[in-house]
Design a protein around this motif. Structure first.
Motif, PDB file in Angstrom:
ATOM      1  N   THR A 176       0.823  -1.208   0.000  1.00  0.00           N
ATOM      2  CA  THR A 176       0.000   0.000   0.000  1.00  0.00           C
ATOM      3  C   THR A 176       0.858   1.260   0.000  1.00  0.00           C
ATOM      4  O   THR A 176       0.554   2.233  -0.695  1.00  0.00           O
ATOM      5  N   THR A 203     -11.029   3.109  -3.598  1.00  0.00           N
ATOM      6  CA  THR A 203      -9.739   2.977  -2.920  1.00  0.00           C
ATOM      7  C   THR A 203      -9.687   3.777  -1.632  1.00  0.00           C
ATOM      8  O   THR A 203      -9.230   3.275  -0.593  1.00  0.00           O
ATOM      9  N   ASP A 204     -10.143   5.018  -1.651  1.00  0.00           N
ATOM     10  CA  ASP A 204     -10.038   5.836  -0.439  1.00  0.00           C
ATOM     11  C   ASP A 204     -10.945   5.315   0.664  1.00  0.00           C
ATOM     12  O   ASP A 204     -10.604   5.397   1.848  1.00  0.00           O
ATOM     13  N   GLU A 205     -12.108   4.733   0.297  1.00  0.00           N
ATOM     14  CA  GLU A 205     -12.973   4.143   1.308  1.00  0.00           C
ATOM     15  C   GLU A 205     -12.338   2.880   1.892  1.00  0.00           C
ATOM     16  O   GLU A 205     -12.395   2.641   3.106  1.00  0.00           O
ATOM     17  N   ARG A 242      -5.986   5.245  -9.385  1.00  0.00           N
ATOM     18  CA  ARG A 242      -6.097   5.105  -7.934  1.00  0.00           C
ATOM     19  C   ARG A 242      -7.510   5.343  -7.423  1.00  0.00           C
ATOM     20  O   ARG A 242      -7.723   5.577  -6.235  1.00  0.00           O
ATOM     21  N   PRO A 277      -1.693   8.590  -2.051  1.00  0.00           N
ATOM     22  CA  PRO A 277      -1.205   9.953  -2.273  1.00  0.00           C
ATOM     23  C   PRO A 277      -0.859  10.222  -3.737  1.00  0.00           C
ATOM     24  O   PRO A 277      -0.395   9.329  -4.452  1.00  0.00           O
ATOM     25  N   GLY A 326      -9.139   3.931   3.854  1.00  0.00           N
ATOM     26  CA  GLY A 326      -9.341   4.985   4.841  1.00  0.00           C
ATOM     27  C   GLY A 326      -8.680   6.292   4.452  1.00  0.00           C
ATOM     28  O   GLY A 326      -8.748   7.276   5.186  1.00  0.00           O
ATOM     29  N   HIS A 327      -8.045   6.295   3.288  1.00  0.00           N
ATOM     30  CA  HIS A 327      -7.379   7.502   2.783  1.00  0.00           C
ATOM     31  C   HIS A 327      -7.067   7.245   1.313  1.00  0.00           C
ATOM     32  O   HIS A 327      -6.948   6.100   0.883  1.00  0.00           O
ATOM     33  N   PRO A 328      -6.938   8.278   0.514  1.00  0.00           N
ATOM     34  CA  PRO A 328      -6.549   8.066  -0.882  1.00  0.00           C
ATOM     35  C   PRO A 328      -5.082   7.688  -0.983  1.00  0.00           C
ATOM     36  O   PRO A 328      -4.283   7.983  -0.090  1.00  0.00           O
TER      37      PRO A 328
END
Length: 396
Positions: free
Chosen positions: A87, A213-215, A196, A222, A218-220
């Protein structure tokens, strides 16, 4: 004059770079996946590839890395295939893989070009249409590709002019009953993974559901400068597969040789030419490691499409007469690696929880290799949730 590199030197260097000389500790799982990614098609092959590289790997450890601490993520990657990657370095294997031009993208997604041309769209425009709808459909959900593609295609259809909408809803050329628009969305999802936007959640039965992905994380992932990501991807490729060429890199990545300049040009001042099956290239910083790589020892049972057998100068690792045994249009076998040499193939066969490995070697086995293969097979049992393992030996 360029330095000469022998086949045995290249093999020892590559095996060391890919953790096939000595297994890593289980805590190093993300680092191992980050060498050059670990392909997970056919499903489950990544676990076997990791077993060859990581001590005490189990399905539960890999599941925990993906679903609990999320230190490893699965995403479509090189050649549009699903890969496990770390990740923390996901941008290298997404942004770094993303073809930067319309033409390169069309080659990466073979078959998509004629579909969008029929609609009078560019592939870039089709990706934008898909991206505009994906959060409306996928937010808070996990959807397999068929349902996800159908729902997005239906939403896009409402925004198209009548002629395009009629073509969008007609049956396409890829699957019986599948509308053309749904097939186009399937292609575009591969690009959205590289942008992404989406990735894979753990498999549910025989389906690999998509999530935002961000869900999921818990974050995108970068934002990373595309040139930096492409340079790092090429560096990792050359560290795992050097000495190599633009053509071999292109085949591994999934683009044409003529489209490799956005990657290759970024490292030209860090490469050195060597004489290896003609002129090939290495990272200059890797020359000492190549010269000092230890002699390969031990046995590994590599799965189909293992990272090691993804290289494209195939005659380095196995005589050409055996290529058809290893690389098939459908249904590749696993390979038997002994002391740095591929000496045969293997295929699994299950009966309940009993696992049989049919090992087919290219020559008569040494007794120590037979013993080592048996030991490796027994270690695969728990990885494949088998209560017992039997090995059947045969010679080509």
């Amino acid at each position: 004059m360029s330095e000469k590199v022998s086949g045995s030197e290249a093999i020892a260097f590559r095996l060391g770079a890919q953790n096939l000389l000595e297994r890593a500790d289980a805590s190093e799982l993300p680092d191992v996946t980050g060498r050059c990614g670990v392909q997970n098609s056919p499903p489950g092959s990544a676990l076997l590839a990791l077993h060859a590289r990581v001590r005490d790997i189990t399905p539960e450890r890999l599941d925990a890395a993906v679903a609990e601490d999320r230190s490893v993520v699965q995403t479509w990657c090189m050649r549009g295939a699903p890969y496990f990657v770390p990740t923390v370095d996901a941008a290298v294997f997404t942004t770094g893989v993303l073809p930067p031009t319309e033409d390169a993208m069309r080659h990466f997604l073979l078959g998509a070009g004629p579909d969008v041309d029929r609609l009078g769209l560019s592939l870039t425009e089709a990706v934008e249409l898909t991206g505009a709808e994906i959060r409306n459909v996928l937010s808070g959900r996990r959807l397999a590709i068929d349902q996800l593609g159908a729902e997005i295609a239906q939403r896009i259809a409402h925004h198209l002019p009548t002629r395009q909408r009629d073509l969008w809803n007609e049956e396409g050329p890829h699957a019986a009953g599948q509308p053309l628009g749904e097939a186009i969305v399937h292609f575009c999802l591969r690009i959205l993974t590289l942008q992404r936007v989406v990735c894979f959640a753990p498999r549910e039965g025989n389906k690999a559901p998509f999530v935002l992905t961000d869900e999921w994380l818990g974050h995108p992932i970068p934002d990373t400068d595309p040139t930096a990501a492409r340079a790092e991807l090429l560096r990792r490729y050359l560290h795992c597969y050097g000495p190599s060429t633009r053509a071999d890199f292109a085949a591994w990545l999934g683009v044409r040789t003529g489209d490799t300049d956005p990657w290759w040009s970024l490292l030209e001042d860090k490469l050195t030419p060597v004489e290896y099956r003609g002129t090939a290239w290495m990272l200059a910083d890797d020359l000492d490691a190549l010269r000092s790589a230890p002699t390969p020892q031990g046995v590994r049972l590599l799965p189909p499409r293992d990272p090691y057998t993804q290289l494209h100068d195939r005659e380095t690792i196995v005589a050409k007469q055996y290529h058809r045994e290893l690389w098939k249009a459908v249904g590749d076998p696993g390979t038997v690696l002994a002391d740095g040499t591929i000496i045969g193939t293997w295929r699994p066969r299950r009966s309940g929880r009993k696992l049989t490995l049919a090992v087919r070697t290219f020559a008569t086995l040494r007794s120590r290799h037979r013993t080592a293969i048996q030991s490796e097979a027994e270690q695969i049992g728990p990885v494949r949730n088998a209560s017992s393992v039997t090995v059947e030996f045969d010679t080509c």
